[in-house]
Design a protein around this motif. Structure first.
Motif, PDB file in Angstrom:
ATOM      1  N   GLY A 293       3.474 -25.065  -4.276  1.00 42.10           N
ATOM      2  CA  GLY A 293       4.853 -24.660  -5.341  1.00 42.10           C
ATOM      3  C   GLY A 293       5.985 -25.870  -5.026  1.00 42.10           C
ATOM      4  N   GLU A 294       5.368 -26.504  -4.361  1.00 42.26           N
ATOM      5  CA  GLU A 294       6.780 -27.403  -4.240  1.00 42.26           C
ATOM      6  C   GLU A 294       6.441 -28.363  -5.759  1.00 42.26           C
ATOM      7  N   ALA A 295       8.188 -28.826  -5.681  1.00 39.67           N
ATOM      8  CA  ALA A 295       8.164 -29.769  -7.390  1.00 39.67           C
ATOM      9  C   ALA A 295       8.829 -31.077  -6.403  1.00 39.67           C
ATOM     10  N   TYR A 296       7.922 -32.398  -6.778  1.00 34.64           N
ATOM     11  CA  TYR A 296       8.686 -32.961  -6.579  1.00 34.64           C
ATOM     12  C   TYR A 296       9.026 -34.029  -7.922  1.00 34.64           C
ATOM     13  N   ILE A 297      11.018 -34.237  -8.154  1.00 37.85           N
ATOM     14  CA  ILE A 297      11.419 -34.932  -9.468  1.00 37.85           C
ATOM     15  C   ILE A 297      12.149 -36.272  -9.624  1.00 37.85           C
TER      16      ILE A 297
END
Length: 186
Positions: free
Chosen positions: A72-76
């Motif tokens: 549930g970690e997003a990399y933007i």
């Protein structure tokens, strides 16, 4: 999937994922300097924004792409700040929490210039199309540089302004080599 008008101005990247019996979408919008989390579909869809409030490390300046890992970690990818903004999605409270930034001016040093594309492999290593540096940068889940692929040029193993990257389940790296007009595999 989502039919609200005037939400996006310049949607530049997105990630679709399924969580809690609902479809979710993350969308980066370069012109509004935001990432949107859209939860659900149709008229019942909920939307939250990230990137225009908070301290300087939490703000986005021209986000170009986004991916999400199994935790549930997003990399933007932030084209304007030449960095990766890592955030945590909280499904129970429907909130986005800033974790850290990786980039040339951040505590986790990664020399990026105009990053455009991002992907994860089956081990959740992060692959970045580092457009301005004419290469693909491979990072561990913790932001440590694992490998550099390519250098400036048009021959085998060389890239010119790569704008996208994907990684297959068996580890084949496919790159949109925009400056040379090719699709290359490594």
């Amino acid at each position: 999937l989502f039919n609200k008008s005037n939400v996006f101005k310049n949607a530049t990247g997105g990630a679709l994922f399924y969580r809690g019996r609902e479809y979710n979408v993350l969308v980066s919008d370069a012109d509004y300097h935001k990432m949107y989390w859209i939860k659900g579909v149709g008229a019942k869809a909920k939307i939250i924004e990230y990137g225009i409030t908070g301290n300087e490390s939490e703000k986005l300046y021209n986000p170009s792409s986004v991916v999400i890992n199994s935790r549930g970690e997003a990399y933007i990818l932030d084209f304007g700040k030449n960095c990766i903004v890592k955030v945590k999605l909280d499904y129970s409270r429907y909130t986005i929490t800033h974790v850290e930034n990786w980039g040339p001016n951040e505590s986790k040093k990664v020399d990026l210039s105009g990053p455009r594309g991002i992907a994860l492999d089956s081990n959740e290593n992060v692959y970045i199309a580092d457009t301005g540096n004419n290469r693909i940068v491979v990072l561990s889940q913790n932001g440590n540089v694992r490998k550099i692929i390519g250098k400036f040029g048009s021959n085998d193993g060389e890239l010119k302004s790569p704008s996208g990257v994907t990684v297959s389940m068996n580890g084949i790296i496919t790159v949109a080599d925009s400056g040379n007009g090719y699709i290359k595999q490594f």
